[in-house]
Write a protein that holds these residues in place. Structure first.
Motif, short mmCIF file in Angstrom:
data_model
loop_
_atom_site.label_atom_id
_atom_site.label_comp_id
_atom_site.label_asym_id
_atom_site.label_seq_id
_atom_site.Cartn_x
_atom_site.Cartn_y
_atom_site.Cartn_z
N UNK A 1 -16.48 -40.21 80.19
CA UNK A 1 -16.59 -39.24 79.10
C UNK A 1 -17.25 -39.84 77.87
N UNK A 2 -16.90 -41.07 77.56
CA UNK A 2 -17.52 -41.75 76.41
C UNK A 2 -19.01 -41.96 76.66
N UNK A 3 -19.35 -42.30 77.89
CA UNK A 3 -20.78 -42.50 78.22
C UNK A 3 -21.56 -41.21 78.08
N UNK A 4 -21.00 -40.13 78.59
CA UNK A 4 -21.69 -38.83 78.51
C UNK A 4 -21.91 -38.43 77.06
N UNK A 5 -20.88 -38.65 76.25
CA UNK A 5 -20.96 -38.25 74.84
C UNK A 5 -22.07 -39.02 74.12
N UNK A 6 -22.06 -40.32 74.24
CA UNK A 6 -23.04 -41.12 73.48
C UNK A 6 -24.45 -40.89 74.01
N UNK A 7 -24.56 -40.65 75.31
CA UNK A 7 -25.90 -40.37 75.87
C UNK A 7 -26.46 -39.08 75.29
N UNK A 8 -25.60 -38.06 75.20
CA UNK A 8 -26.06 -36.77 74.69
C UNK A 8 -26.48 -36.89 73.23
N UNK A 9 -25.71 -37.64 72.45
CA UNK A 9 -26.05 -37.80 71.03
C UNK A 9 -27.34 -38.61 70.88
N UNK A 10 -27.46 -39.68 71.64
CA UNK A 10 -28.66 -40.52 71.56
C UNK A 10 -29.91 -39.72 71.95
N UNK A 11 -29.76 -38.88 72.94
CA UNK A 11 -30.89 -38.06 73.39
C UNK A 11 -31.31 -37.10 72.27
N UNK A 12 -30.31 -36.50 71.62
CA UNK A 12 -30.61 -35.54 70.56
C UNK A 12 -31.28 -36.23 69.37
N UNK A 13 -30.93 -37.48 69.12
CA UNK A 13 -31.54 -38.23 68.02
C UNK A 13 -33.01 -38.57 68.32
#
Lengths: 115, 155
Positions: free
Chosen positions: B24-36
């Protein structure tokens, strides 16, 4: 102790060796199960062990450590170990850890069985 | 709260020290990094760095206890004058160690384990460990700068 998650591992026996295909992410929650499956396979003393990583989209250092341990056991038993079909993101973990030159890595199961 | 960033985190995550929640932590940070604006490989590697940091807390900070708490605070930087990128602060209430003793192991030695710190250092632009105030837990401050595509392809 953390409750380990079971990993799905498919095993195919070929005349040239044994092919193990883990399915899914290999992280801290699944590495203990993966380690157990690999030890069972190594206990069979296959002529060659191929680990097909085509269905592993993600691996962290606990998964890498499991494979390093497997390599050490295989070497002690003179069992050739070949990793194959690594996805780009998984391969990058081996490159960061500078282990890509330690393992024999093939593009496919077919080439791994011949390597 | 990070030692250097005094604004409220843009995203706050609290998880227990149970490895099954790493995904879950991986999915979250990946989604945020992608959006940035990070490319796909960078997003995946940032997720790996966070995963390794959380694993270290679970294994060493909490000695594999699964009921410890871990907080992940995330800032997307670059909205004002600072460099575009990500700041991630990970805090726990586990055991403390001298930050000077946390270092990557010798990679020439092929053995299982001990790769997490090296991986984090290779992926992130800055990595800083601190003891938390009050005698319990560690704080890890990670930064990753968003390299513009032109600069990234030139390097």
């Amino acid at each position: 102790m953390a409750e380990a998650e079971q990993i799905e591992v498919q095993i195919n026996r070929h005349p040239a060796g044994l092919v193990v295909r883990p399915v899914g992410d290999v992280d801290l929650s699944r590495s203990p199960s993966f380690r157990g499956e690999l030890k069972k396979v190594l206990d069979e003393g296959p002529g060659r062990l191929v680990i097909d990583l085509s269905s592993v989209p993600y691996m962290d250092s606990s998964g890498v450590a499991t494979l390093v341990e497997c390599l050490q056991i295989a070497r002690r038993g003179s069992i050739p170990l070949v990793l194959c079909a690594m996805q780009t993101k998984v391969r990058s973990v081996f490159e960061i850890a500078r282990l890509d030159s330690v393992f024999t890595i093939s593009e496919s199961v077919e080439t791994a069985l011949e390597a | 709260m990070s030692g250097e960033n005094h604004s409220e985190p843009h995203v706050k995550l609290q998880i227990t020290s149970q490895p099954r929640y790493l995904c879950g932590a991986r999915e979250l940070i990946q989604a945020i990094a992608k959006r940035i604006g990070f490319d796909e490989m960078s997003c995946s590697q940032i997720a790996l760095a966070l995963d390794e940091a959380l694993c270290n807390v679970m294994r060493h900070g909490y000695q594999e206890r699964t009921d410890g708490l871990i907080w992940v605070d995330i800032w997307a930087t670059g909205d004002e004058d600072d460099v575009p990128g990500l700041t991630i602060v990970i805090e726990d209430e586990g055991g403390q160690v001298d930050p000077a003793t946390i270092r990557s192991r010798d990679l020439d030695e092929v053995r299982p384990g001990g790769l997490g710190v090296h991986i984090i250092q290779q992926i992130m632009d800055s990595v800083r460990y601190e003891k938390r105030e009050g005698g319990r837990g560690m704080r890890l401050i990670l930064n990753k700068r968003l390299v513009p595509q032109v600069e990234a392809s030139a390097s």
